[in-house]
Design a protein around this motif. Structure first.
Motif, PDB file in Angstrom:
ATOM      1  N   ARG A  30      11.740 -17.885  36.337  1.00  0.00           N
ATOM      2  CA  ARG A  30      10.370 -18.031  36.859  1.00  0.00           C
ATOM      3  C   ARG A  30       9.917 -16.744  37.547  1.00  0.00           C
ATOM      4  NH1 ARG A  30      12.179 -23.179  38.163  1.00  0.00           N
ATOM      5  NH2 ARG A  30      12.578 -22.584  40.324  1.00  0.00           N
ATOM      6  N   ALA A  31      10.817 -16.082  38.258  1.00  0.00           N
ATOM      7  CA  ALA A  31      10.476 -14.817  38.917  1.00  0.00           C
ATOM      8  C   ALA A  31      10.141 -13.743  37.883  1.00  0.00           C
ATOM      9  CB  ALA A  31      11.625 -14.362  39.819  1.00  0.00           C
ATOM     10  N   VAL A  32      10.872 -13.717  36.770  1.00  0.00           N
ATOM     11  CA  VAL A  32      10.568 -12.768  35.693  1.00  0.00           C
ATOM     12  C   VAL A  32       9.188 -13.069  35.125  1.00  0.00           C
ATOM     13  CG1 VAL A  32      11.203 -12.036  33.352  1.00  0.00           C
ATOM     14  CG2 VAL A  32      12.969 -12.243  35.112  1.00  0.00           C
ATOM     15  N   ASP A  33       8.902 -14.342  34.857  1.00  0.00           N
ATOM     16  CA  ASP A  33       7.575 -14.722  34.347  1.00  0.00           C
ATOM     17  C   ASP A  33       6.474 -14.257  35.298  1.00  0.00           C
ATOM     18  OD1 ASP A  33       8.298 -15.918  31.960  1.00  0.00           O
ATOM     19  OD2 ASP A  33       8.263 -17.958  32.753  1.00  0.00           O
ATOM     20  N   ALA A  34       6.682 -14.433  36.591  1.00  0.00           N
ATOM     21  CA  ALA A  34       5.669 -14.063  37.584  1.00  0.00           C
ATOM     22  C   ALA A  34       5.443 -12.556  37.630  1.00  0.00           C
ATOM     23  CB  ALA A  34       6.080 -14.573  38.965  1.00  0.00           C
ATOM     24  N   ALA A  35       6.450 -11.769  37.267  1.00  0.00           N
ATOM     25  CA  ALA A  35       6.347 -10.307  37.321  1.00  0.00           C
ATOM     26  C   ALA A  35       5.696  -9.700  36.085  1.00  0.00           C
ATOM     27  CB  ALA A  35       7.740  -9.689  37.495  1.00  0.00           C
ATOM     28  N   ARG A  36       5.488 -10.493  35.051  1.00  0.00           N
ATOM     29  CA  ARG A  36       4.909  -9.969  33.815  1.00  0.00           C
ATOM     30  C   ARG A  36       3.449  -9.612  34.037  1.00  0.00           C
ATOM     31  NH1 ARG A  36       6.495 -12.434  28.810  1.00  0.00           N
ATOM     32  NH2 ARG A  36       5.358 -10.636  28.069  1.00  0.00           N
ATOM     33  N   ALA A  37       3.057  -8.439  33.619  1.00  0.00           N
ATOM     34  CA  ALA A  37       1.701  -7.929  33.835  1.00  0.00           C
ATOM     35  C   ALA A  37       0.652  -8.748  33.096  1.00  0.00           C
ATOM     36  CB  ALA A  37       1.613  -6.471  33.405  1.00  0.00           C
ATOM     37  N   ASP A  38       0.994  -9.241  31.904  1.00  0.00           N
ATOM     38  CA  ASP A  38      -0.007  -9.956  31.111  1.00  0.00           C
ATOM     39  C   ASP A  38      -0.174 -11.414  31.537  1.00  0.00           C
ATOM     40  OD1 ASP A  38       2.289 -11.152  30.103  1.00  0.00           O
ATOM     41  OD2 ASP A  38       2.145 -10.172  28.158  1.00  0.00           O
ATOM     42  N   GLY A  39       0.695 -11.890  32.434  1.00  0.00           N
ATOM     43  CA  GLY A  39       0.584 -13.251  32.931  1.00  0.00           C
ATOM     44  C   GLY A  39       1.108 -14.310  31.983  1.00  0.00           C
ATOM     45  N   ASP A  40       1.496 -13.925  30.779  1.00  0.00           N
ATOM     46  CA  ASP A  40       2.036 -14.890  29.821  1.00  0.00           C
ATOM     47  C   ASP A  40       3.476 -15.225  30.186  1.00  0.00           C
ATOM     48  OD1 ASP A  40      -0.280 -14.877  28.348  1.00  0.00           O
ATOM     49  OD2 ASP A  40       0.444 -13.377  26.908  1.00  0.00           O
ATOM     50  N   ALA A 134      17.894 -10.174  36.507  1.00  0.00           N
ATOM     51  CA  ALA A 134      16.468 -10.506  36.605  1.00  0.00           C
ATOM     52  C   ALA A 134      15.796  -9.683  37.701  1.00  0.00           C
ATOM     53  CB  ALA A 134      16.290 -12.002  36.867  1.00  0.00           C
ATOM     54  N   GLU A 135      16.465  -9.527  38.833  1.00  0.00           N
ATOM     55  CA  GLU A 135      15.898  -8.716  39.922  1.00  0.00           C
ATOM     56  C   GLU A 135      15.711  -7.271  39.479  1.00  0.00           C
ATOM     57  OE1 GLU A 135      18.567  -9.415  43.190  1.00  0.00           O
ATOM     58  OE2 GLU A 135      17.756 -11.433  43.553  1.00  0.00           O
ATOM     59  N   GLY A 139      12.120  -5.296  39.083  1.00  0.00           N
ATOM     60  CA  GLY A 139      11.874  -3.975  39.668  1.00  0.00           C
ATOM     61  C   GLY A 139      11.352  -2.995  38.642  1.00  0.00           C
ATOM     62  N   TRP A 140      11.934  -2.999  37.450  1.00  0.00           N
ATOM     63  CA  TRP A 140      11.471  -2.101  36.396  1.00  0.00           C
ATOM     64  C   TRP A 140      10.058  -2.440  35.970  1.00  0.00           C
ATOM     65  CZ3 TRP A 140      16.584  -3.211  33.509  1.00  0.00           C
ATOM     66  CH2 TRP A 140      17.588  -2.342  33.949  1.00  0.00           C
ATOM     67  N   LEU A 141       9.735  -3.735  35.927  1.00  0.00           N
ATOM     68  CA  LEU A 141       8.392  -4.142  35.506  1.00  0.00           C
ATOM     69  C   LEU A 141       7.314  -3.705  36.493  1.00  0.00           C
ATOM     70  CD1 LEU A 141       9.142  -7.704  34.092  1.00  0.00           C
ATOM     71  CD2 LEU A 141       8.476  -5.677  32.783  1.00  0.00           C
ATOM     72  N   THR A 142       7.696  -3.398  37.727  1.00  0.00           N
ATOM     73  CA  THR A 142       6.716  -2.913  38.706  1.00  0.00           C
ATOM     74  C   THR A 142       6.533  -1.405  38.612  1.00  0.00           C
ATOM     75  OG1 THR A 142       8.344  -2.656  40.484  1.00  0.00           O
ATOM     76  CG2 THR A 142       7.240  -4.797  40.296  1.00  0.00           C
ATOM     77  N   ASP A 143       7.434  -0.719  37.932  1.00  0.00           N
ATOM     78  CA  ASP A 143       7.288   0.727  37.717  1.00  0.00           C
ATOM     79  C   ASP A 143       6.236   0.952  36.634  1.00  0.00           C
ATOM     80  OD1 ASP A 143       9.112   1.711  39.596  1.00  0.00           O
ATOM     81  OD2 ASP A 143      10.806   1.434  38.241  1.00  0.00           O
ATOM     82  N   PRO A 144       5.818   2.199  36.447  1.00  0.00           N
ATOM     83  CA  PRO A 144       4.796   2.450  35.415  1.00  0.00           C
ATOM     84  C   PRO A 144       5.227   1.944  34.043  1.00  0.00           C
ATOM     85  CG  PRO A 144       5.056   4.362  36.805  1.00  0.00           C
ATOM     86  CD  PRO A 144       6.149   3.399  37.201  1.00  0.00           C
ATOM     87  N   ARG A 145       4.262   1.381  33.329  1.00  0.00           N
ATOM     88  CA  ARG A 145       4.492   0.889  31.967  1.00  0.00           C
ATOM     89  C   ARG A 145       4.154   1.994  30.985  1.00  0.00           C
ATOM     90  NH1 ARG A 145       4.275  -4.975  31.582  1.00  0.00           N
ATOM     91  NH2 ARG A 145       5.096  -5.678  33.556  1.00  0.00           N
ATOM     92  N   ASP A 146       4.752   3.144  31.221  1.00  0.00           N
ATOM     93  CA  ASP A 146       4.483   4.336  30.436  1.00  0.00           C
ATOM     94  C   ASP A 146       5.817   4.880  29.929  1.00  0.00           C
ATOM     95  OD1 ASP A 146       3.656   6.762  29.385  1.00  0.00           O
ATOM     96  OD2 ASP A 146       3.200   7.645  31.334  1.00  0.00           O
TER      97      ASP A 146
END
Length: 171
Positions: A30-40, A134-135, A139-146
């Motif tokens: 659930r925490a991974v889902d919440a961190a996804r930028a697209d909200g899916d 997952a943690e 953390g990686w998902l909060t870094d730039p998506r570049d």
């Protein structure tokens, strides 16, 4: 099989899990889902054929996994991965990684630019390893998506036409 984490047959894939272990895995997902930028919600993949250790393989046998793939400009790719796999020594491991498409002169397909592997055993339970993976993924998902940001961190060549030109020259 693919679907939401709620669809994953956790106690079939990992028969030794207690209800508390299942709850821990679900909370991490659930925490991974919440961190996804697209909200899916994430599309998890699981492979029932790998419930039993298949023996050492030239590839890593996936039991449960998530790949979050980001595409840029139609040709570049950045992937965030969280997998539960078998090691060659018949142990479960949780692998988390960031990888980028390869733009080297020699095509390596992709490069892991940051990775974590936690082998499940006496000191690390599957739920604890999964939560740590997952943690790290969050953390990686909060870094730039570049992808070039990640390539620079790993001192890899930036995306560009050099590999494509090399392929044209090689036939």
């Amino acid at each position: 099989m693919r679907g939401a984490f709620a669809d994953v047959p956790l106690t079939t894939l990992f028969p030794g899990l207690s209800p508390a272990d299942v709850a821990c895995l679900e909370q991490a997902a659930r925490a991974v889902d919440a961190a996804r930028a697209d909200g899916d919600k994430a599309k998890w993949e699981w492979v029932r054929d790998h419930l039993v250790f298949p023996g050492p393989q030239p590839w890593t046998p996936l039991i449960l996994g998530l790949d979050v793939i980001e595409h840029a400009d139609g040709s570049d790719q950045l992937e965030f991965l969280l997998h539960v796999v078998w090691t060659d020594l018949c142990r479960l491991a949780v692998d988390a990684a960031v990888n980028v498409a390869c733009w080297c002169d020699i095509d390596h397909a992709s490069h892991d630019v940051d990775a974590l592997r936690l082998v499940v055993g006496e000191e690390t339970s599957l739920p604890r390893a999964f939560q740590a993976g997952a943690e790290r993924l969050i953390g990686w998902l909060t870094d730039p998506r570049d992808a070039d940001f990640w390539r620079a961190r790993a001192d890899l060549p930036p995306a560009g036409p050099s590999r494509e030109q090399g392929r044209d020259d090689d036939g």
